[in-house]
Design a protein around this motif. Structure first.
Motif, PDB file in Angstrom:
ATOM      1  N   VAL A 253      29.677  25.615  48.631  1.00 59.03           N
ATOM      2  CA  VAL A 253      30.020  25.561  47.212  1.00 59.03           C
ATOM      3  C   VAL A 253      31.524  25.787  47.114  1.00 59.03           C
ATOM      4  CG1 VAL A 253      29.642  26.539  44.925  1.00 59.03           C
ATOM      5  CG2 VAL A 253      27.754  26.477  46.597  1.00 59.03           C
ATOM      6  N   LEU A 254      32.238  24.773  46.617  1.00 54.85           N
ATOM      7  CA  LEU A 254      33.690  24.846  46.519  1.00 54.85           C
ATOM      8  C   LEU A 254      34.105  25.620  45.269  1.00 54.85           C
ATOM      9  CD1 LEU A 254      34.622  21.166  47.444  1.00 54.85           C
ATOM     10  CD2 LEU A 254      34.777  23.179  48.923  1.00 54.85           C
ATOM     11  N   PRO A 255      35.326  26.183  45.254  1.00 58.19           N
ATOM     12  CA  PRO A 255      35.826  26.836  44.040  1.00 58.19           C
ATOM     13  C   PRO A 255      35.920  25.842  42.889  1.00 58.19           C
ATOM     14  CG  PRO A 255      37.240  27.315  45.933  1.00 58.19           C
ATOM     15  CD  PRO A 255      36.284  26.248  46.366  1.00 58.19           C
ATOM     16  N   GLU A 256      35.859  26.352  41.674  1.00 58.26           N
ATOM     17  CA  GLU A 256      35.944  25.512  40.480  1.00 58.26           C
ATOM     18  C   GLU A 256      37.214  24.670  40.500  1.00 58.26           C
ATOM     19  OE1 GLU A 256      33.769  25.008  38.123  1.00 58.26           O
ATOM     20  OE2 GLU A 256      32.302  26.464  38.880  1.00 58.26           O
ATOM     21  N   LYS A 257      37.077  23.448  40.011  1.00 64.95           N
ATOM     22  CA  LYS A 257      38.204  22.507  39.995  1.00 64.95           C
ATOM     23  C   LYS A 257      39.040  22.636  38.718  1.00 64.95           C
ATOM     24  CE  LYS A 257      38.767  17.639  41.343  1.00 64.95           C
ATOM     25  NZ  LYS A 257      37.992  16.440  41.733  1.00 64.95           N
ATOM     26  N   PHE A 258      38.387  23.049  37.616  1.00 68.20           N
ATOM     27  CA  PHE A 258      39.053  23.144  36.326  1.00 68.20           C
ATOM     28  C   PHE A 258      38.811  24.530  35.721  1.00 68.20           C
ATOM     29  CE2 PHE A 258      37.844  18.696  36.979  1.00 68.20           C
ATOM     30  CZ  PHE A 258      39.053  18.047  36.773  1.00 68.20           C
ATOM     31  N   ASP A 259      39.777  24.990  34.932  1.00 71.89           N
ATOM     32  CA  ASP A 259      39.584  26.258  34.236  1.00 71.89           C
ATOM     33  C   ASP A 259      38.772  26.043  32.961  1.00 71.89           C
ATOM     34  OD1 ASP A 259      41.294  25.321  32.228  1.00 71.89           O
ATOM     35  OD2 ASP A 259      43.009  26.525  32.880  1.00 71.89           O
ATOM     36  N   PHE A 268      46.495  25.211  45.659  1.00 68.29           N
ATOM     37  CA  PHE A 268      46.824  26.553  46.130  1.00 68.29           C
ATOM     38  C   PHE A 268      46.067  27.631  45.345  1.00 68.29           C
ATOM     39  CE2 PHE A 268      50.378  23.772  47.102  1.00 68.29           C
ATOM     40  CZ  PHE A 268      50.502  23.980  48.469  1.00 68.29           C
ATOM     41  N   GLU A 269      45.581  27.285  44.164  1.00 74.81           N
ATOM     42  CA  GLU A 269      44.789  28.228  43.370  1.00 74.81           C
ATOM     43  C   GLU A 269      43.310  28.212  43.752  1.00 74.81           C
ATOM     44  OE1 GLU A 269      47.004  28.423  39.064  1.00 74.81           O
ATOM     45  OE2 GLU A 269      46.017  26.526  39.598  1.00 74.81           O
ATOM     46  N   ARG A 270      42.859  27.143  44.359  1.00 71.88           N
ATOM     47  CA  ARG A 270      41.445  27.022  44.746  1.00 71.88           C
ATOM     48  C   ARG A 270      41.271  27.636  46.141  1.00 71.88           C
ATOM     49  NH1 ARG A 270      39.220  21.155  43.978  1.00 71.88           N
ATOM     50  NH2 ARG A 270      37.235  22.294  43.853  1.00 71.88           N
ATOM     51  N   LYS A 271      41.152  28.940  46.187  1.00 72.59           N
ATOM     52  CA  LYS A 271      41.275  29.680  47.431  1.00 72.59           C
ATOM     53  C   LYS A 271      40.156  29.343  48.429  1.00 72.59           C
ATOM     54  CE  LYS A 271      44.953  31.865  46.133  1.00 72.59           C
ATOM     55  NZ  LYS A 271      46.255  31.477  46.714  1.00 72.59           N
ATOM     56  N   LEU A 272      40.562  29.047  49.658  1.00 64.96           N
ATOM     57  CA  LEU A 272      39.590  28.733  50.709  1.00 64.96           C
ATOM     58  C   LEU A 272      38.618  29.877  50.941  1.00 64.96           C
ATOM     59  CD1 LEU A 272      42.073  26.898  53.035  1.00 64.96           C
ATOM     60  CD2 LEU A 272      39.834  25.961  52.414  1.00 64.96           C
ATOM     61  N   SER A 273      39.089  31.110  50.800  1.00 64.83           N
ATOM     62  CA  SER A 273      38.211  32.257  51.033  1.00 64.83           C
ATOM     63  C   SER A 273      37.146  32.393  49.950  1.00 64.83           C
ATOM     64  CB  SER A 273      39.030  33.549  51.118  1.00 64.83           C
ATOM     65  OG  SER A 273      39.704  33.810  49.896  1.00 64.83           O
ATOM     66  N   SER A 274      37.282  31.624  48.847  1.00 68.80           N
ATOM     67  CA  SER A 274      36.276  31.649  47.783  1.00 68.80           C
ATOM     68  C   SER A 274      35.142  30.664  48.026  1.00 68.80           C
ATOM     69  CB  SER A 274      36.928  31.327  46.434  1.00 68.80           C
ATOM     70  OG  SER A 274      37.882  32.316  46.103  1.00 68.80           O
ATOM     71  N   VAL A 275      35.284  29.812  49.042  1.00 67.02           N
ATOM     72  CA  VAL A 275      34.210  28.868  49.377  1.00 67.02           C
ATOM     73  C   VAL A 275      32.969  29.656  49.802  1.00 67.02           C
ATOM     74  CG1 VAL A 275      33.486  27.075  50.999  1.00 67.02           C
ATOM     75  CG2 VAL A 275      35.795  27.033  50.032  1.00 67.02           C
ATOM     76  N   LYS A 276      31.819  29.247  49.323  1.00 65.25           N
ATOM     77  CA  LYS A 276      30.567  29.913  49.675  1.00 65.25           C
ATOM     78  C   LYS A 276      29.739  28.997  50.584  1.00 65.25           C
ATOM     79  CE  LYS A 276      30.062  32.802  45.543  1.00 65.25           C
ATOM     80  NZ  LYS A 276      31.292  32.477  44.859  1.00 65.25           N
TER      81      LYS A 276
END
Length: 292
Positions: A253-259, A268-276
């Motif tokens: 599950v990737l980080p959200e693409k839009f706020d 750079f805001e879509r942090k790799l460490s936030s990937v589930k």
């Protein structure tokens, strides 16, 4: 051997068993690496390994042993998004993978994130200079058919100021019919420890950049110059690869693409460490002694 090895698990087993059965034994007079007890750590190796992982093969994370999913992504975020060489950042996040190679400033010198972060690529029409990551994102958007969308960590001017020369040292991003392939070059691969970690990292980076650039996921192509196994790892690897694999289909599950206002986050805001990583099953932890 059990016959339920598929995808990357099969690729990995085939490479490892080929090294064990047919690899060249390192000349003992040329062994540099040592174990913590001071004993020389020689390897068996093969040269010139190539494999590819297609989207239908799924997430290339081993089921024959546990690959810790958070630590690889913290390290890759540090390199590709923080563009950092400061190991303090990793240590604050309980990531210890670079502790053995720090200098007296607690950095790894002019290596990895330092190289990606250099403002080195000119965009003439905008009078801009971009770092290597910004450049590939710009090119994937503006000129996706280019054969020059590449990064390199092997900067000969700075090699003497790196605490360790890069192992995974180059990427080449290729688009055809809106499908993004990634080519990765690795000069040296410790098959028991580092390599499964690296493949998982770059498979996730590949997915995040494809998603971020509105491209379809293509094939991950991987080239290794020297694929090796340390002598004390051989018997453990044989045991690891002799067992049947648990049945699962890992998904990410990737980080959200839009706020919340519909504004697109930067890469750079879509942090790799936030990937589930979900639905991952494995055969447990196998411990391999580190050679330095």
């Amino acid at each position: 051997m059990e016959d339920n090895y598929t995808g990357y698990d099969k690729i990995y087993r085939d490479i490892v068993m080929n090294i064990i059965e047919k690899g060249t034994i390192q000349d003992f007079s040329e062994v540099r690496a040592k174990y913590s007890d001071g004993s020389p750590a020689y390897t068996k190796f093969v040269q010139g390994v190539y494999f590819k992982v297609c989207p239908e093969d799924g997430i290339p994370i081993l089921r024959s042993k546990r690959v810790f999913q958070k630590t690889p992504l913290i390290e890759l975020e540090w390199i590709w998004q923080e563009l950092s060489n400061d190991v303090t950042w990793l240590q604050e996040r309980k990531c210890k993978v670079w502790n053995e190679w720090v200098n007296n400033k607690n950095t790894i010198g002019k290596a990895y994130g330092y190289q990606l972060g250099k403002k080195c690529r000119k965009i003439e029409e905008q009078d801009l200079k971009l770092n290597q990551v910004e450049y590939i994102l710009y090119q994937l958007k503006k000129n996706p058919n280019s054969r020059r969308i590449m990064t390199s960590l092997w900067n000969i001017d700075d090699l003497d100021e790196m605490t360790l020369e890069p192992c995974v040292w180059a990427t080449n991003w290729r688009v055809s019919n809106r499908i993004l392939d990634l080519h990765v070059k690795q000069r040296s691969a410790d098959m028991a420890l580092g390599h499964p970690f690296n493949v998982y990292q770059y498979a996730i980076l590949h997915r995040l950049i494809a998603n971020h650039c509105d491209l379809e996921l293509g094939t991950l192509h991987w080239c290794i110059d020297d694929a090796h196994i340390y002598d004390r790892h051989i018997d453990i690897l044989k045991e690891q690869l002799s067992k049947p694999l648990p049945s699962c289909n890992p998904v990410i599950v990737l980080p959200e693409k839009f706020d919340s206002d519909g504004k697109k986050y930067s890469f750079f805001e879509r942090k790799l460490s936030s990937v589930k990583l979900e639905n991952y099953k494995h055969n447990g932890i196998y411990k391999y002694e580190i050679a330095e």
